[in-house]
Design a protein around this motif. Structure first.
Motif, PDB file in Angstrom:
ATOM      1  N   THR A 157       0.828  -1.200   0.000  1.00  0.00           N
ATOM      2  CA  THR A 157       0.000   0.000   0.000  1.00  0.00           C
ATOM      3  C   THR A 157       0.862   1.250   0.000  1.00  0.00           C
ATOM      4  OG1 THR A 157      -1.781  -1.116   1.158  1.00  0.00           O
ATOM      5  CG2 THR A 157      -1.766   1.283   1.252  1.00  0.00           C
ATOM      6  N   GLU A 209      -9.256   6.410  -4.014  1.00  0.00           N
ATOM      7  CA  GLU A 209      -8.391   7.451  -3.487  1.00  0.00           C
ATOM      8  C   GLU A 209      -8.660   8.742  -4.257  1.00  0.00           C
ATOM      9  OE1 GLU A 209      -4.328   6.547  -2.812  1.00  0.00           O
ATOM     10  OE2 GLU A 209      -4.718   4.405  -2.515  1.00  0.00           O
ATOM     11  N   LYS A 213      -8.741   1.903  -5.569  1.00  0.00           N
ATOM     12  CA  LYS A 213      -7.723   1.532  -4.588  1.00  0.00           C
ATOM     13  C   LYS A 213      -6.939   0.284  -4.971  1.00  0.00           C
ATOM     14  CE  LYS A 213      -9.379   3.844  -0.446  1.00  0.00           C
ATOM     15  NZ  LYS A 213      -9.810   3.694   0.969  1.00  0.00           N
TER      16      LYS A 213
END
Length: 347
Positions: A3, A45, A67
């Motif tokens: 991430t 996002e 995402k």
């Protein structure tokens, strides 16, 4: 760690950050907080970005990123409109929703409006508005996570006409959707249902010419009366506009021209002289999808544009929907159809 790497990648490749200079040399003052008229999704996002059009005007946009991008190159969509709206309203809702469905999306403020630069404020033209779509395509095509061979556009209301015009001239646009479309050149030069006579048009142009002298003399433009204020007795579609743009529970946004602000008095001049959609047939062989509400007062704009366009094309009439319903009523906006259209044609 995966991430973290993904976010570093995204952050390093968004060309144009929040702190930047405007075309006039001053600093743009951009909001950092979520100030949209719709709820923030936890599936995508969001990034505030800036980019320039070919006239040097700095545009401000909201980039929405699925995402699960994780290094993949995705299809991308530039989203604009309605005419007089800002990216925090309908275009942002469309962009965020389509990002939830797997697309990189960019909703942006047109030149001279919202958070974008350009002086004087709240003025536009058919050429600059069409150019803004191509500038958004420029930006999207420079992102490492966008497949630049798979970029489409969505235009809402008056920006439906801009999207179609952009698709005709900009061959990088591979598919186009217009939703609840207005042809702004047509309505400004001919009135609703083409009801304006030559005598009325001539009188309006004479008045606008006199207004130009007044503006030149004072050094500042005069503005039209505030938009979407009701006095009583208005047609239902004007009430619908008011209920969207002036309601804090629905679509009001302080930067929107249509939320009690106004265009300059001479904004209509270029629209009265330079028609949009002249080359609509040249969108072909790339596909166009026209979406309109069954009960919309503006339905004829999509129907005549659809008739003028070349194949491949499709017209979807949403049963029971008004013009404004397709701004924010997610149970009426045919997002499934839009998703299928782009997934089929951006591959």
């Amino acid at each position: 760690m995966k991430t973290i790497l993904r976010r570093l990648l995204l952050g390093s490749t968004l060309l144009g950050v929040v702190a930047c200079s405007s075309a006039g040399g001053g600093k743009l003052k951009l909001t950092n907080e979520w100030d949209k008229t719709f709820a923030k999704s936890d599936k995508v996002e969001h990034r505030k970005v800036t980019f320039k059009n070919r006239y040097g005007i700095t545009l401000v946009g909201d980039l929405y990123i699925p995402k699960d991008v994780d290094g993949k190159k995705l299809s991308a969509l530039a989203v604009g409109g309605p005419f007089g709206a800002v990216k925090e309203q309908a275009s942002g809702l469309y962009a965020q929703t389509m990002a939830e469905r797997g697309f990189i999306t960019l909703a942006f403020d047109p030149s001279y409006t919202g958070e974008s630069s350009g002086e004087l404020r709240n003025v536009t033209s058919p050429d600059i508005s069409t150019e803004d779509f191509s500038a958004a395509v420029d930006f999207l095509g420079l992102q490492s996570f966008v497949d630049r061979s798979r970029i489409g556009v969505i235009g809402i209301c008056g920006w439906g006409g801009m999207a179609l015009s952009a698709a005709a001239v900009d061959k990088r646009i591979k598919a186009v959707v217009s939703s609840t479309m207005y042809d702004m050149s047509r309505v400004m030069s001919k009135g609703y249902n083409d009801s304006v006579t030559l005598e009325q048009r001539t009188k309006t142009l004479e008045q606008l010419g006199q207004q130009r002298w007044k503006d030149a003399e004072t050094g500042t433009p005069a503005y039209q009366p505030p938009y979407n204020e009701l006095k009583g007795g208005e047609a239902q579609f004007l009430v619908d506009y008011h209920n969207y743009y002036m309601s804090a529970q629905r679509g009001y946004h302080k930067r929107s021209v249509n939320s009690g602000n106004a265009w300059t008095q001479t904004t209509s001049l270029s629209f009265m002289n330079f028609p949009l959609l002249t080359y609509i047939k040249e969108i072909s062989p790339r596909p166009a999808l026209f979406i309109h509400g069954e009960k919309a007062h503006s339905r004829y704009f999509s129907e005549t544009a659809y008739a003028a366009a070349a194949e491949p094309k499709e017209l979807v009439i949403v049963k029971g929907a008004s013009h404004v319903d397709l701004y924010d009523q997610v149970d009426k906006i045919p997002f499934d159809k839009i998703t299928t259209f782009f997934k089929t044609n951006l591959k």
